[in-house]
Design a protein around this motif. Structure first.
Motif, PDB file in Angstrom:
ATOM      1  N   GLN A  12       0.827  -1.208   0.000  1.00 15.78           N
ATOM      2  CA  GLN A  12       0.000   0.000   0.000  1.00 15.78           C
ATOM      3  C   GLN A  12       0.865   1.264   0.000  1.00 15.78           C
ATOM      4  O   GLN A  12       2.010   1.251   0.448  1.00 15.78           O
ATOM      5  CB  GLN A  12      -0.919   0.020   1.234  1.00 15.78           C
ATOM      6  CG  GLN A  12      -1.836  -1.170   1.346  1.00 15.78           C
ATOM      7  CD  GLN A  12      -2.684  -1.405   0.114  1.00 15.78           C
ATOM      8  OE1 GLN A  12      -3.311  -0.488  -0.412  1.00 15.78           O
ATOM      9  NE2 GLN A  12      -2.697  -2.643  -0.353  1.00 15.78           N
ATOM     10  N   GLU A  13       0.277   2.363  -0.456  1.00 12.30           N
ATOM     11  CA  GLU A  13       0.932   3.662  -0.354  1.00 12.30           C
ATOM     12  C   GLU A  13       1.115   3.972   1.132  1.00 12.30           C
ATOM     13  O   GLU A  13       0.315   3.522   1.961  1.00 12.30           O
ATOM     14  CB  GLU A  13       0.077   4.733  -1.024  1.00 12.30           C
ATOM     15  CG  GLU A  13      -0.124   4.486  -2.510  1.00 12.30           C
ATOM     16  CD  GLU A  13      -1.196   5.398  -3.115  1.00 12.30           C
ATOM     17  OE1 GLU A  13      -1.532   6.437  -2.513  1.00 12.30           O
ATOM     18  OE2 GLU A  13      -1.714   5.034  -4.176  1.00 12.30           O
ATOM     19  N   PRO A  14       2.153   4.742   1.498  1.00 14.67           N
ATOM     20  CA  PRO A  14       2.466   4.967   2.918  1.00 14.67           C
ATOM     21  C   PRO A  14       1.285   5.435   3.774  1.00 14.67           C
ATOM     22  O   PRO A  14       1.103   4.951   4.893  1.00 14.67           O
ATOM     23  CB  PRO A  14       3.568   6.035   2.876  1.00 14.67           C
ATOM     24  CG  PRO A  14       4.218   5.842   1.550  1.00 14.67           C
ATOM     25  CD  PRO A  14       3.129   5.401   0.613  1.00 14.67           C
ATOM     26  N   ILE A  19      -2.681   3.048   8.038  1.00 13.61           N
ATOM     27  CA  ILE A  19      -4.067   2.725   8.410  1.00 13.61           C
ATOM     28  C   ILE A  19      -4.219   1.210   8.513  1.00 13.61           C
ATOM     29  O   ILE A  19      -4.784   0.698   9.487  1.00 13.61           O
ATOM     30  CB  ILE A  19      -5.079   3.313   7.407  1.00 13.61           C
ATOM     31  CG1 ILE A  19      -5.007   4.844   7.387  1.00 13.61           C
ATOM     32  CG2 ILE A  19      -6.500   2.851   7.745  1.00 13.61           C
ATOM     33  CD1 ILE A  19      -5.809   5.500   6.261  1.00 13.61           C
ATOM     34  N   CYS A  20      -3.717   0.479   7.524  1.00 11.13           N
ATOM     35  CA  CYS A  20      -3.776  -0.988   7.551  1.00 11.13           C
ATOM     36  C   CYS A  20      -3.114  -1.539   8.809  1.00 11.13           C
ATOM     37  O   CYS A  20      -3.663  -2.424   9.482  1.00 11.13           O
ATOM     38  CB  CYS A  20      -3.091  -1.583   6.321  1.00 11.13           C
ATOM     39  SG  CYS A  20      -3.946  -1.365   4.765  1.00 11.13           S
ATOM     40  N   ASP A  21      -1.931  -1.016   9.119  1.00 13.69           N
ATOM     41  CA  ASP A  21      -1.194  -1.484  10.295  1.00 13.69           C
ATOM     42  C   ASP A  21      -1.999  -1.259  11.578  1.00 13.69           C
ATOM     43  O   ASP A  21      -2.064  -2.134  12.443  1.00 13.69           O
ATOM     44  CB  ASP A  21       0.162  -0.799  10.399  1.00 13.69           C
ATOM     45  CG  ASP A  21       1.151  -1.256   9.329  1.00 13.69           C
ATOM     46  OD1 ASP A  21       0.932  -2.317   8.701  1.00 13.69           O
ATOM     47  OD2 ASP A  21       2.156  -0.535   9.124  1.00 13.69           O
ATOM     48  N   LYS A  22      -2.621  -0.095  11.698  1.00 14.00           N
ATOM     49  CA  LYS A  22      -3.411   0.227  12.894  1.00 14.00           C
ATOM     50  C   LYS A  22      -4.640  -0.669  12.983  1.00 14.00           C
ATOM     51  O   LYS A  22      -4.959  -1.203  14.049  1.00 14.00           O
ATOM     52  CB  LYS A  22      -3.811   1.699  12.882  1.00 14.00           C
ATOM     53  CG  LYS A  22      -4.574   2.118  14.122  1.00 14.00           C
ATOM     54  CD  LYS A  22      -3.813   1.724  15.371  1.00 14.00           C
ATOM     55  CE  LYS A  22      -3.769   2.775  16.415  1.00 14.00           C
ATOM     56  NZ  LYS A  22      -2.976   2.345  17.581  1.00 14.00           N
ATOM     57  N   LEU A  23      -5.348  -0.826  11.871  1.00 15.10           N
ATOM     58  CA  LEU A  23      -6.534  -1.686  11.874  1.00 15.10           C
ATOM     59  C   LEU A  23      -6.168  -3.117  12.273  1.00 15.10           C
ATOM     60  O   LEU A  23      -6.836  -3.721  13.121  1.00 15.10           O
ATOM     61  CB  LEU A  23      -7.219  -1.672  10.504  1.00 15.10           C
ATOM     62  CG  LEU A  23      -7.855  -0.349  10.070  1.00 15.10           C
ATOM     63  CD1 LEU A  23      -8.416  -0.473   8.654  1.00 15.10           C
ATOM     64  CD2 LEU A  23      -8.923   0.113  11.041  1.00 15.10           C
ATOM     65  N   ALA A  24      -5.105  -3.639  11.689  1.00 15.37           N
ATOM     66  CA  ALA A  24      -4.681  -5.011  12.005  1.00 15.37           C
ATOM     67  C   ALA A  24      -4.297  -5.131  13.481  1.00 15.37           C
ATOM     68  O   ALA A  24      -4.662  -6.117  14.140  1.00 15.37           O
ATOM     69  CB  ALA A  24      -3.519  -5.421  11.113  1.00 15.37           C
ATOM     70  N   GLU A  25      -3.592  -4.148  13.999  1.00 16.31           N
ATOM     71  CA  GLU A  25      -3.185  -4.168  15.410  1.00 16.31           C
ATOM     72  C   GLU A  25      -4.410  -4.262  16.320  1.00 16.31           C
ATOM     73  O   GLU A  25      -4.464  -5.095  17.230  1.00 16.31           O
ATOM     74  CB  GLU A  25      -2.399  -2.894  15.719  1.00 16.31           C
ATOM     75  CG  GLU A  25      -2.074  -2.689  17.183  1.00 16.31           C
ATOM     76  CD  GLU A  25      -1.530  -1.293  17.458  1.00 16.31           C
ATOM     77  OE1 GLU A  25      -1.816  -0.771  18.552  1.00 16.31           O
ATOM     78  OE2 GLU A  25      -0.837  -0.718  16.591  1.00 16.31           O
ATOM     79  N   GLY A  54     -12.882  -7.195   7.575  1.00 12.76           N
ATOM     80  CA  GLY A  54     -11.773  -7.110   6.638  1.00 12.76           C
ATOM     81  C   GLY A  54     -11.671  -5.701   6.092  1.00 12.76           C
ATOM     82  O   GLY A  54     -12.499  -4.843   6.393  1.00 12.76           O
ATOM     83  N   TYR A  55     -10.643  -5.469   5.303  1.00 13.06           N
ATOM     84  CA  TYR A  55     -10.482  -4.148   4.706  1.00 13.06           C
ATOM     85  C   TYR A  55      -9.860  -4.274   3.335  1.00 13.06           C
ATOM     86  O   TYR A  55      -9.219  -5.264   3.008  1.00 13.06           O
ATOM     87  CB  TYR A  55      -9.667  -3.204   5.598  1.00 13.06           C
ATOM     88  CG  TYR A  55      -8.416  -3.788   6.213  1.00 13.06           C
ATOM     89  CD1 TYR A  55      -7.207  -3.793   5.530  1.00 13.06           C
ATOM     90  CD2 TYR A  55      -8.453  -4.326   7.492  1.00 13.06           C
ATOM     91  CE1 TYR A  55      -6.067  -4.326   6.110  1.00 13.06           C
ATOM     92  CE2 TYR A  55      -7.311  -4.861   8.084  1.00 13.06           C
ATOM     93  CZ  TYR A  55      -6.127  -4.850   7.385  1.00 13.06           C
ATOM     94  OH  TYR A  55      -4.996  -5.369   7.950  1.00 13.06           O
ATOM     95  N   ASP A  56     -10.114  -3.235   2.520  1.00  9.92           N
ATOM     96  CA  ASP A  56      -9.565  -3.217   1.175  1.00  9.92           C
ATOM     97  C   ASP A  56      -9.391  -1.779   0.723  1.00  9.92           C
ATOM     98  O   ASP A  56     -10.090  -0.877   1.155  1.00  9.92           O
ATOM     99  CB  ASP A  56     -10.432  -4.013   0.198  1.00  9.92           C
ATOM    100  CG  ASP A  56     -11.868  -3.510   0.089  1.00  9.92           C
ATOM    101  OD1 ASP A  56     -12.400  -2.968   1.070  1.00  9.92           O
ATOM    102  OD2 ASP A  56     -12.456  -3.670  -0.987  1.00  9.92           O
ATOM    103  N   LYS A  57      -8.424  -1.591  -0.156  1.00 13.51           N
ATOM    104  CA  LYS A  57      -8.128  -0.269  -0.706  1.00 13.51           C
ATOM    105  C   LYS A  57      -9.012  -0.032  -1.917  1.00 13.51           C
ATOM    106  O   LYS A  57      -9.027  -0.812  -2.847  1.00 13.51           O
ATOM    107  CB  LYS A  57      -6.635  -0.194  -1.081  1.00 13.51           C
ATOM    108  CG  LYS A  57      -6.213   1.067  -1.792  1.00 13.51           C
ATOM    109  CD  LYS A  57      -6.369   2.289  -0.918  1.00 13.51           C
ATOM    110  CE  LYS A  57      -5.907   3.548  -1.594  1.00 13.51           C
ATOM    111  NZ  LYS A  57      -6.822   4.077  -2.589  1.00 13.51           N
ATOM    112  N   LEU A  58      -9.777   1.042  -1.846  1.00 20.29           N
ATOM    113  CA  LEU A  58     -10.622   1.471  -2.959  1.00 20.29           C
ATOM    114  C   LEU A  58     -10.090   2.801  -3.488  1.00 20.29           C
ATOM    115  O   LEU A  58      -9.185   3.392  -2.901  1.00 20.29           O
ATOM    116  CB  LEU A  58     -12.069   1.642  -2.492  1.00 20.29           C
ATOM    117  CG  LEU A  58     -12.716   0.416  -1.841  1.00 20.29           C
ATOM    118  CD1 LEU A  58     -14.088   0.772  -1.297  1.00 20.29           C
ATOM    119  CD2 LEU A  58     -12.813  -0.711  -2.846  1.00 20.29           C
ATOM    120  N   LYS A  59     -10.669   3.303  -4.563  1.00 15.38           N
ATOM    121  CA  LYS A  59     -10.230   4.589  -5.119  1.00 15.38           C
ATOM    122  C   LYS A  59     -10.354   5.720  -4.110  1.00 15.38           C
ATOM    123  O   LYS A  59      -9.496   6.587  -4.035  1.00 15.38           O
ATOM    124  CB  LYS A  59     -11.057   4.952  -6.361  1.00 15.38           C
ATOM    125  CG  LYS A  59     -10.731   4.139  -7.573  1.00 15.38           C
ATOM    126  CD  LYS A  59     -11.579   4.588  -8.749  1.00 15.38           C
ATOM    127  CE  LYS A  59     -11.386   3.662  -9.935  1.00 15.38           C
ATOM    128  NZ  LYS A  59     -12.254   4.020 -11.040  1.00 15.38           N
TER     129      LYS A  59
END
Length: 130
Positions: A12-14, A19-25, A54-59
């Motif tokens: 993912q872009e930085p 955000i991904c890291d925080k959600l997973a934590e 779950g999560y996913d990157k959208l536009k």
């Protein structure tokens, strides 16, 4: 955490990786019993084989989705298409992630579940598990 999920984060872009890291934590802390893996190209957590969150990157940002979220009665979670019981929130900045809300939603995700695991067997009909 499943290494495939970490690879998803690293791709993912930085501003979205953080955000991904925080959600997973927060998810890992609150759902330690859940299986986690990349499913349909996105990180997803399962309880007893049933997809929960779950999560996913959208536009337009990073979408955090709860499979049974429409029945959580939470104003910040927006219903999906209406065909299923999903609801989600989209983040564009780490500042938007409210850990207290996320922890409350994760507790509701344990307590309120619709049976997505057997949706094919039931020909698209969802039944409430909890």
């Amino acid at each position: 955490m499943n290494p495939d999920i970490q690879n998803y984060h690293n791709a993912q872009e930085p501003e979205y990786k953080v955000i991904c890291d925080k959600l997973a934590e927060v998810i890992l802390k609150n759902l330690p019993e859940a299986e986690n893996k990349v499913w349909h190209a996105h990180p997803v957590w399962f309880l007893d084989g049933n997809p929960i969150v779950g999560y996913d990157k959208l536009k337009n940002g990073l979408r955090l989705m709860f499979w049974s979220g429409v029945t959580f009665d939470e104003k910040d979670l927006k219903p999906g298409t209406g065909k299923f019981k999903d609801a989600s929130i989209t983040y564009t900045s780490i500042d938007q992630v409210n850990v207290q809300h996320l922890e409350r939603w994760l507790q509701k995700a344990k307590d309120i579940q619709w049976d997505y695991k057997n949706i094919v067997k039931r020909k698209g009909v969802l039944e409430r598990l909890k």
